[in-house]
Design a protein around this motif. Structure first.
Motif, PDB file in Angstrom:
ATOM      1  N   PHE A 262      36.405  37.257  40.642  1.00 53.31           N
ATOM      2  CA  PHE A 262      37.081  38.092  39.643  1.00 53.31           C
ATOM      3  C   PHE A 262      36.473  37.801  38.282  1.00 53.31           C
ATOM      4  O   PHE A 262      35.718  36.839  38.108  1.00 53.31           O
ATOM      5  N   ARG A 263      36.795  38.643  37.320  1.00 55.39           N
ATOM      6  CA  ARG A 263      36.355  38.418  35.948  1.00 55.39           C
ATOM      7  C   ARG A 263      37.555  38.103  35.066  1.00 55.39           C
ATOM      8  O   ARG A 263      38.634  38.675  35.234  1.00 55.39           O
ATOM      9  N   THR A 264      37.350  37.193  34.131  1.00 52.44           N
ATOM     10  CA  THR A 264      38.401  36.830  33.195  1.00 52.44           C
ATOM     11  C   THR A 264      38.558  37.923  32.147  1.00 52.44           C
ATOM     12  O   THR A 264      37.760  38.865  32.075  1.00 52.44           O
ATOM     13  N   THR A 265      39.562  37.767  31.303  1.00 52.11           N
ATOM     14  CA  THR A 265      39.755  38.729  30.217  1.00 52.11           C
ATOM     15  C   THR A 265      38.566  38.711  29.256  1.00 52.11           C
ATOM     16  O   THR A 265      38.313  39.692  28.556  1.00 52.11           O
ATOM     17  N   ALA A 266      37.808  37.608  29.251  1.00 52.71           N
ATOM     18  CA  ALA A 266      36.613  37.508  28.412  1.00 52.71           C
ATOM     19  C   ALA A 266      35.360  38.003  29.115  1.00 52.71           C
ATOM     20  O   ALA A 266      34.265  37.967  28.547  1.00 52.71           O
ATOM     21  N   GLY A 267      35.507  38.458  30.362  1.00 48.60           N
ATOM     22  CA  GLY A 267      34.382  39.003  31.097  1.00 48.60           C
ATOM     23  C   GLY A 267      33.595  38.002  31.918  1.00 48.60           C
ATOM     24  O   GLY A 267      32.566  38.361  32.513  1.00 48.60           O
ATOM     25  N   GLU A 268      34.035  36.756  31.993  1.00 46.39           N
ATOM     26  CA  GLU A 268      33.324  35.741  32.764  1.00 46.39           C
ATOM     27  C   GLU A 268      33.542  35.952  34.265  1.00 46.39           C
ATOM     28  O   GLU A 268      34.669  36.193  34.704  1.00 46.39           O
ATOM     29  N   LEU A 269      32.477  35.828  35.041  1.00 44.55           N
ATOM     30  CA  LEU A 269      32.579  35.922  36.489  1.00 44.55           C
ATOM     31  C   LEU A 269      33.034  34.581  37.042  1.00 44.55           C
ATOM     32  O   LEU A 269      32.446  33.533  36.741  1.00 44.55           O
ATOM     33  N   MET A 270      34.080  34.602  37.879  1.00 41.61           N
ATOM     34  CA  MET A 270      34.654  33.392  38.437  1.00 41.61           C
ATOM     35  C   MET A 270      34.798  33.524  39.948  1.00 41.61           C
ATOM     36  O   MET A 270      34.909  34.638  40.483  1.00 41.61           O
ATOM     37  N   ILE A 271      34.807  32.388  40.616  1.00 40.69           N
ATOM     38  CA  ILE A 271      35.096  32.340  42.040  1.00 40.69           C
ATOM     39  C   ILE A 271      36.299  31.432  42.254  1.00 40.69           C
ATOM     40  O   ILE A 271      36.398  30.363  41.637  1.00 40.69           O
TER      41      ILE A 271
END
Length: 304
Positions: A262-271
């Motif tokens: 998913f992506r955070t509200t800041a646009g970072e890609l996370m797993i």
């Protein structure tokens, strides 16, 4: 988030939805399988339990083993896809899992099954629903269970994909085999279990390429790990990355698998994935790590 975060509560098969209210909702498998817990957070660090999405007391077709949920916001409603043990079991199968969908007006629920039966019945047990949408079409990805699926002396779990009807009342066409165990690392637990797994798929798109993450090996063992495959269309064919696995056991965490991205509200890609530590014992705890695509288009997990 620049480093891995370990959550403080059991959360097997975690899925994180960043909802339109700006908050993060985590849906997961409970250790006893009786229902699907929901947790909510404003910052991905501090979480609060906010309900149970669905379980044996509220489901219309499932009677137990409520596993591997994923929740999506579609046209202002929230659709929860999940696995459960189907009450219709005329042959007395020991594993009788299917996939269904429930709907709610709020990401915290309450959710209600859309039907009194699973979405479809392929004739064998299935788990680990993942849904991808593009150009008005929906695709369902799932894992065929190892149960009674003998391949050259081992029972194997395979990943399939099939197009969903837009109202989620069934499927369009026949399921397509996408992934099956074939890389060396995917057989690390075969000698002890008599089984090999490809399961827990999750699909995302990057630069016109489809990336499917998946897990291999026994979910309750230390060698559970994550790989990925790529394709030019949602239903493949998929080619596994030679650098697999991209997430596996380390000095402190073992059994790393069944992820979502998913992506955070800041646009970072996370797993987000589950794992075990010496301190947490057999409980599967959720971890969140940064991820990125390198210049060659390879998916890289920044787990520390």
């Amino acid at each position: 988030m620049s480093k891995t975060t370990q959550l403080s509560f059991p959360a097997a098969d975690p899925f994180i939805l960043r909802a339109v209210d700006g908050r993060y909702y985590l849906y997961c498998t409970s250790e006893d399988g009786s229902g699907i817990p929901i947790h909510v957070s404003d910052d991905l660090v501090h979480w609060q339990r906010c309900g149970t999405a669905i379980g044996k007391d509220t489901a219309r077709w499932g009677v137990g083993c409520f596993w591997a949920p994923e929740c999506y916001e579609i046209n202002g409603k929230y659709y929860l896809f999940y696995s459960a043990d189907w009450k219709e079991n005329p042959t007395g199968a020991l594993e009788n899992f299917r996939i269904g969908v429930a709907v709610a007006d709020d990401p915290a629920g309450p959710f209600a099954d859309m039907a009194d039966k699973p979405i479809f019945d392929p004739g064998y047990p299935i788990i680990d629903a993942d849904v991808y949408t593009e150009d008005g079409r929906y695709y369902l990805y799932y894992s065929r269970c190892c149960y009674e699926h003998n391949v050259d002396g081992l029972e194997e779990s395979w990943i399939y994909g099939v197009e969903l009807k837009p109202d989620f009342t069934g499927v369009i066409g026949e399921p397509v085999l996408l992934l099956r165990p074939e890389q060396e690392w995917e057989g690390r637990s075969a000698a002890a279990t008599g089984r090999r797994w490809n399961e827990g798929s999750y699909l995302l798109k990057h630069n016109r390429k489809y990336y499917m993450t998946y897990s291999g090996n026994f979910f309750a063992g230390p060698d559970y790990a994550v790989g990925y495959a790529t394709a030019d269309t949602p239903l493949g064919p998929y080619t596994k990355a030679p650098e697999n696995p991209i997430l596996e056991r380390g000095a402190q965490v073992t059994g790393t698998g069944h992820n979502c991205m998913f992506r955070t509200t800041a646009g970072e890609l996370m797993i987000c994935y589950h794992g075990r530590t010496e301190a947490t014992g057999n409980d599967r705890i959720a971890f969140i790590s940064p991820a990125h695509f390198d210049e060659q288009g390879r998916l890289v997990i920044d787990a520390e």
